[in-house]
Design a protein around this motif. Structure first.
Motif, PDB file in Angstrom:
ATOM      1  N   ARG A 120       0.815  -1.220   0.000  1.00 15.28           N
ATOM      2  CA  ARG A 120       0.000   0.000   0.000  1.00 15.28           C
ATOM      3  C   ARG A 120       0.847   1.269   0.000  1.00 15.28           C
ATOM      4  NH1 ARG A 120      -0.493   1.813   5.335  1.00 15.28           N
ATOM      5  NH2 ARG A 120       0.289   0.360   6.909  1.00 15.28           N
ATOM      6  N   LYS A 121       2.086   1.192   0.502  1.00 19.33           N
ATOM      7  CA  LYS A 121       2.985   2.348   0.482  1.00 19.33           C
ATOM      8  C   LYS A 121       4.083   2.127  -0.560  1.00 19.33           C
ATOM      9  CE  LYS A 121       2.293   3.833   5.268  1.00 19.33           C
ATOM     10  NZ  LYS A 121       2.946   4.179   6.546  1.00 19.33           N
ATOM     11  N   GLN A 122       3.646   1.757  -1.752  1.00 20.19           N
ATOM     12  CA  GLN A 122       4.600   1.422  -2.795  1.00 20.19           C
ATOM     13  C   GLN A 122       5.483   2.596  -3.193  1.00 20.19           C
ATOM     14  OE1 GLN A 122       2.803   1.038  -6.812  1.00 20.19           O
ATOM     15  NE2 GLN A 122       0.837   1.026  -5.746  1.00 20.19           N
ATOM     16  N   ASP A 123       4.966   3.816  -3.098  1.00 25.94           N
ATOM     17  CA  ASP A 123       5.775   4.988  -3.458  1.00 25.94           C
ATOM     18  C   ASP A 123       6.973   5.133  -2.524  1.00 25.94           C
ATOM     19  OD1 ASP A 123       4.033   5.523  -5.489  1.00 25.94           O
ATOM     20  OD2 ASP A 123       2.879   7.017  -4.365  1.00 25.94           O
ATOM     21  N   ASP A 124       6.752   4.922  -1.223  1.00 32.00           N
ATOM     22  CA  ASP A 124       7.847   5.014  -0.254  1.00 32.00           C
ATOM     23  C   ASP A 124       8.859   3.891  -0.470  1.00 32.00           C
ATOM     24  OD1 ASP A 124       6.739   7.241   0.910  1.00 32.00           O
ATOM     25  OD2 ASP A 124       5.630   6.105   2.429  1.00 32.00           O
ATOM     26  N   VAL A 125       8.342   2.675  -0.735  1.00 31.92           N
ATOM     27  CA  VAL A 125       9.234   1.538  -0.974  1.00 31.92           C
ATOM     28  C   VAL A 125      10.097   1.786  -2.202  1.00 31.92           C
ATOM     29  CG1 VAL A 125       9.319  -0.913  -1.585  1.00 31.92           C
ATOM     30  CG2 VAL A 125       7.685  -0.108   0.136  1.00 31.92           C
ATOM     31  N   PHE A 126       9.462   2.270  -3.279  1.00 32.72           N
ATOM     32  CA  PHE A 126      10.202   2.545  -4.513  1.00 32.72           C
ATOM     33  C   PHE A 126      11.256   3.628  -4.287  1.00 32.72           C
ATOM     34  CE2 PHE A 126      10.744   4.988  -8.440  1.00 32.72           C
ATOM     35  CZ  PHE A 126      11.181   3.979  -9.288  1.00 32.72           C
ATOM     36  N   ALA A 127      10.905   4.655  -3.499  1.00 31.91           N
ATOM     37  CA  ALA A 127      11.840   5.750  -3.242  1.00 31.91           C
ATOM     38  C   ALA A 127      13.084   5.250  -2.505  1.00 31.91           C
ATOM     39  CB  ALA A 127      11.153   6.846  -2.434  1.00 31.91           C
ATOM     40  N   TRP A 128      12.890   4.360  -1.528  1.00 27.85           N
ATOM     41  CA  TRP A 128      14.031   3.855  -0.766  1.00 27.85           C
ATOM     42  C   TRP A 128      14.862   2.869  -1.577  1.00 27.85           C
ATOM     43  CZ3 TRP A 128      16.037   6.119   3.201  1.00 27.85           C
ATOM     44  CH2 TRP A 128      15.241   6.911   4.033  1.00 27.85           C
ATOM     45  N   LEU A 130      15.164   2.974  -4.795  1.00 25.24           N
ATOM     46  CA  LEU A 130      15.863   3.820  -5.757  1.00 25.24           C
ATOM     47  C   LEU A 130      17.035   4.542  -5.114  1.00 25.24           C
ATOM     48  CD1 LEU A 130      15.873   4.899  -8.674  1.00 25.24           C
ATOM     49  CD2 LEU A 130      14.406   6.770  -7.900  1.00 25.24           C
ATOM     50  N   SER A 131      16.882   4.898  -3.835  1.00 29.64           N
ATOM     51  CA  SER A 131      17.964   5.599  -3.144  1.00 29.64           C
ATOM     52  C   SER A 131      19.178   4.697  -2.961  1.00 29.64           C
ATOM     53  CB  SER A 131      17.473   6.093  -1.781  1.00 29.64           C
ATOM     54  OG  SER A 131      17.243   5.018  -0.893  1.00 29.64           O
ATOM     55  N   VAL A 132      18.930   3.369  -2.840  1.00 24.65           N
ATOM     56  CA  VAL A 132      20.048   2.430  -2.671  1.00 24.65           C
ATOM     57  C   VAL A 132      20.860   2.321  -3.954  1.00 24.65           C
ATOM     58  CG1 VAL A 132      20.632   0.006  -2.240  1.00 24.65           C
ATOM     59  CG2 VAL A 132      18.866   1.131  -0.869  1.00 24.65           C
ATOM     60  N   SER A 133      20.169   2.305  -5.105  1.00 22.96           N
ATOM     61  CA  SER A 133      20.850   2.077  -6.382  1.00 22.96           C
ATOM     62  C   SER A 133      20.961   3.326  -7.248  1.00 22.96           C
ATOM     63  CB  SER A 133      20.090   1.007  -7.181  1.00 22.96           C
ATOM     64  OG  SER A 133      18.748   1.426  -7.410  1.00 22.96           O
ATOM     65  N   GLY A 134      20.387   4.443  -6.806  1.00 23.59           N
ATOM     66  CA  GLY A 134      20.302   5.629  -7.656  1.00 23.59           C
ATOM     67  C   GLY A 134      21.646   6.184  -8.092  1.00 23.59           C
ATOM     68  N   LEU A 135      22.637   6.165  -7.201  1.00 26.30           N
ATOM     69  CA  LEU A 135      23.945   6.738  -7.528  1.00 26.30           C
ATOM     70  C   LEU A 135      24.935   5.690  -8.034  1.00 26.30           C
ATOM     71  CD1 LEU A 135      24.401   9.179  -4.499  1.00 26.30           C
ATOM     72  CD2 LEU A 135      23.638   9.734  -6.797  1.00 26.30           C
ATOM     73  N   ALA A 136      24.497   4.414  -8.094  1.00 23.88           N
ATOM     74  CA  ALA A 136      25.413   3.343  -8.487  1.00 23.88           C
ATOM     75  C   ALA A 136      25.969   3.571  -9.891  1.00 23.88           C
ATOM     76  CB  ALA A 136      24.695   1.992  -8.414  1.00 23.88           C
ATOM     77  N   THR A 137      25.116   4.014 -10.813  1.00 23.40           N
ATOM     78  CA  THR A 137      25.557   4.230 -12.193  1.00 23.40           C
ATOM     79  C   THR A 137      26.617   5.322 -12.272  1.00 23.40           C
ATOM     80  OG1 THR A 137      23.383   3.561 -13.011  1.00 23.40           O
ATOM     81  CG2 THR A 137      24.791   4.769 -14.531  1.00 23.40           C
ATOM     82  N   ILE A 138      26.453   6.365 -11.462  1.00 23.86           N
ATOM     83  CA  ILE A 138      27.426   7.463 -11.474  1.00 23.86           C
ATOM     84  C   ILE A 138      28.780   6.968 -10.990  1.00 23.86           C
ATOM     85  CG2 ILE A 138      27.982   9.727 -10.506  1.00 23.86           C
ATOM     86  CD1 ILE A 138      25.025  10.321 -10.403  1.00 23.86           C
ATOM     87  N   PHE A 139      28.784   6.228  -9.875  1.00 27.06           N
ATOM     88  CA  PHE A 139      30.046   5.672  -9.369  1.00 27.06           C
ATOM     89  C   PHE A 139      30.640   4.686 -10.369  1.00 27.06           C
ATOM     90  CE2 PHE A 139      28.302   7.128  -5.297  1.00 27.06           C
ATOM     91  CZ  PHE A 139      29.432   7.686  -4.712  1.00 27.06           C
ATOM     92  N   LEU A 140      29.778   3.898 -11.011  1.00 29.63           N
ATOM     93  CA  LEU A 140      30.253   2.914 -11.985  1.00 29.63           C
ATOM     94  C   LEU A 140      30.971   3.587 -13.142  1.00 29.63           C
ATOM     95  CD1 LEU A 140      30.292   0.062 -13.283  1.00 29.63           C
ATOM     96  CD2 LEU A 140      28.042   0.579 -14.226  1.00 29.63           C
ATOM     97  N   TRP A 141      30.360   4.604 -13.744  1.00 30.45           N
ATOM     98  CA  TRP A 141      30.982   5.262 -14.892  1.00 30.45           C
ATOM     99  C   TRP A 141      32.204   6.077 -14.488  1.00 30.45           C
ATOM    100  CZ3 TRP A 141      30.578   3.960 -19.677  1.00 30.45           C
ATOM    101  CH2 TRP A 141      29.445   3.275 -20.116  1.00 30.45           C
ATOM    102  N   PHE A 142      32.221   6.589 -13.270  1.00 32.55           N
ATOM    103  CA  PHE A 142      33.432   7.266 -12.799  1.00 32.55           C
ATOM    104  C   PHE A 142      34.592   6.275 -12.732  1.00 32.55           C
ATOM    105  CE2 PHE A 142      36.396   8.569  -9.503  1.00 32.55           C
ATOM    106  CZ  PHE A 142      36.662   9.882  -9.848  1.00 32.55           C
ATOM    107  N   ASN A 143      34.325   5.067 -12.216  1.00 33.15           N
ATOM    108  CA  ASN A 143      35.378   4.050 -12.134  1.00 33.15           C
ATOM    109  C   ASN A 143      35.814   3.589 -13.515  1.00 33.15           C
ATOM    110  OD1 ASN A 143      35.949   3.573  -9.304  1.00 33.15           O
ATOM    111  ND2 ASN A 143      33.844   2.886  -9.128  1.00 33.15           N
ATOM    112  N   ILE A 144      34.868   3.505 -14.458  1.00 32.17           N
ATOM    113  CA  ILE A 144      35.226   3.136 -15.829  1.00 32.17           C
ATOM    114  C   ILE A 144      36.172   4.173 -16.425  1.00 32.17           C
ATOM    115  CG2 ILE A 144      34.323   2.902 -18.186  1.00 32.17           C
ATOM    116  CD1 ILE A 144      31.845   1.587 -16.983  1.00 32.17           C
ATOM    117  N   GLY A 145      35.845   5.459 -16.237  1.00 33.79           N
ATOM    118  CA  GLY A 145      36.722   6.523 -16.728  1.00 33.79           C
ATOM    119  C   GLY A 145      38.083   6.482 -16.066  1.00 33.79           C
ATOM    120  N   LEU A 146      38.098   6.248 -14.754  1.00 33.86           N
ATOM    121  CA  LEU A 146      39.367   6.179 -14.020  1.00 33.86           C
ATOM    122  C   LEU A 146      40.216   5.002 -14.504  1.00 33.86           C
ATOM    123  CD1 LEU A 146      41.152   7.246 -11.723  1.00 33.86           C
ATOM    124  CD2 LEU A 146      39.864   5.770 -10.155  1.00 33.86           C
ATOM    125  N   CYS A 147      39.577   3.848 -14.707  1.00 35.53           N
ATOM    126  CA  CYS A 147      40.308   2.676 -15.203  1.00 35.53           C
ATOM    127  C   CYS A 147      40.892   2.936 -16.593  1.00 35.53           C
ATOM    128  CB  CYS A 147      39.378   1.460 -15.240  1.00 35.53           C
ATOM    129  SG  CYS A 147      38.936   0.802 -13.616  1.00 35.53           S
TER     130      CYS A 147
END
Length: 280
Positions: A120-128, A130-147
Motif C-alpha cells: 500500500r505504500k509502494q511509493d515510499d518503498v520505490f523511493a528507498w 531507488l535511493s540504494v541504487s540511484g547513484l550506483a551508475t554514477i560511481f560505476l561510470w566514474f570508475n570506468i573513466g578512471l580505469c
C-alpha cells in the motif's frame, strides 16, 4: 556504433519527447491521476488512437528484455566474484551447461522485491529502493573513466602504445577526464540538493538518505571488504598493472599485423561499403 545508437535512440528521442510532452502533464509520474509513459502521452496528444496500445506492448516486451539481461549480468557477476575469491566459493559453481546456478538463484531472490509494488505504500518503498541504487551508475561510470585513464597511463609507462588495441576511444584520455569531472560535479550537486532540498526551509535527514543512500551503501561495502580481506592497498602502481591477462591473443606483433590487414582491407572497399560497415 554504440555512440551513434545512443545518440539516435536516446538523445534524439528524449529531446523530441521533451518538446512534445508538457512538463505539467497530469499523466506524468508524480502528478495526479494514473501515470503513463511520456512516449504514450506524446502519441495521445498527437491524436493517434491505436498506437498507444501498441507502444505499451512494446514497452512491456522491452521491460522483459531488460529484466532478462539484468538477471544474466547479475548472475555472471556473482559467479565471477566467487571465482575470484571476492564472494563465497559456492557462488563460483557452474553446471555442465555453463549456467551459474547459485548466481541465478541469488538474482531470482532479489527479483522477488518487485512484489513490493503491491504494497500500500509502494511509493515510499520505490523511493528507498531507488535511493540504494540511484547513484550506483554514477560511481560505476566514474570508475570506468578512471580505469581507462590509468590503463592508458600504464601503456605509456610500460613502453607500449594504442597500436596494439583493437578499439580506441575517439576522445582518448581527455574524454574520460571530462566525464569524470562532470560526474564529480553531479555528485556534488546531488549531495547539496539532498542535504538542502529545493524549497525546504531546513535540512532533512530523511530526504538526504532518500537521495544519497547509494553512496553510503557503496562506502559500507568498500570498507567491509577491506576489513574482511585485510588488503589495505588502495591502488596498483602503473608499472605493476597487468595489461595482457584475459586477452584472447597476447602476441603483440600478431595483433598489430591483424589490425593493419583489416585497415588495408577497409581502404580497398568502395565508399558506400565502408560507410555501411561503419554504421552497421
Amino acid at each position: 556504433q554504440v555512440f551513434w545508437r545512443i545518440f539516435l535512440f536516446y538523445f534524439l528521442s528524449l529531446t523530441f519527447i521533451g518538446l512534445l510532452v508538457p512538463s505539467n502533464s497530469k499523466q506524468l509520474l508524480g502528478n495526479s491521476g494514473s501515470s503513463a509513459s511520456p512516449f504514450v502521452i506524446a502519441i495521445k496528444n498527437g491524436g493517434i488512437k491505436a498506437l498507444p496500445s501498441i507502444f505499451n506492448a512494446v514497452i512491456m516486451i522491452s521491460v522483459l528484455s531488460v529484466g532478462n539481461s539484468a538477471v544474466y549480468g547479475c548472475s555472471r557477476t556473482v559467479q565471477s566474484l566467487g571465482a575470484q575469491g571476492l564472494a563465497p566459493k559456492s557462488f563460483a559453481y557452474v553446471d555442465r551447461k555453463g549456467r551459474p546456478l547459485a548466481g541465478l538463484l541469488l538474482s531470482a531472490i532479489f527479483g522477488l522485491l518487485c512484489f513490493l509494488s503491491a504494497y500500500r505504500k509502494q511509493d515510499d518503498v520505490f523511493a528507498w529502493l531507488l535511493s540504494v541504487s540511484g547513484l550506483a551508475t554514477i560511481f560505476l561510470w566514474f570508475n570506468i573513466g578512471l580505469c581507462h585513464v590509468r590503463f592508458r597511463m600504464a601503456l605509456k609507462l610500460q613502453g607500449r602504445d594504442t597500436n596494439e588495441l583493437v578499439f580506441t576511444a575517439v576522445s582518448g584520455v581527455w574524454g574520460s577526464l571530462y566525464s569524470m569531472a562532470l560526474l564529480i560535479l553531479v555528485l556534488g550537486v546531488q549531495f547539496w540538493v539532498a542535504l538542502f532540498p529545493i524549497g525546504a526551509k531546513k535540512a532533512s535527514a530523511e530526504n538526504f538518505f532518500k537521495n544519497y543512500l547509494g553512496s553510503v551503501v557503496i562506502l559500507v561495502f568498500y570498507v567491509s571488504h577491506k576489513l574482511y580481506s585485510r588488503n589495505w592497498r588502495i591502488y596498483i602502481p602503473l608499472k605493476d598493472i597487468d595489461l595482457d591477462s584475459g586477452r584472447r591473443e597476447t602476441d603483440i606483433e600478431i595483433i598489430r599485423k591483424e589490425i593493419e590487414e583489416e585497415k588495408q582491407y577497409n581502404k580497398s572497399l568502395p565508399i558506400h561499403k565502408r560507410l555501411w560497415k561503419y554504421w552497421c
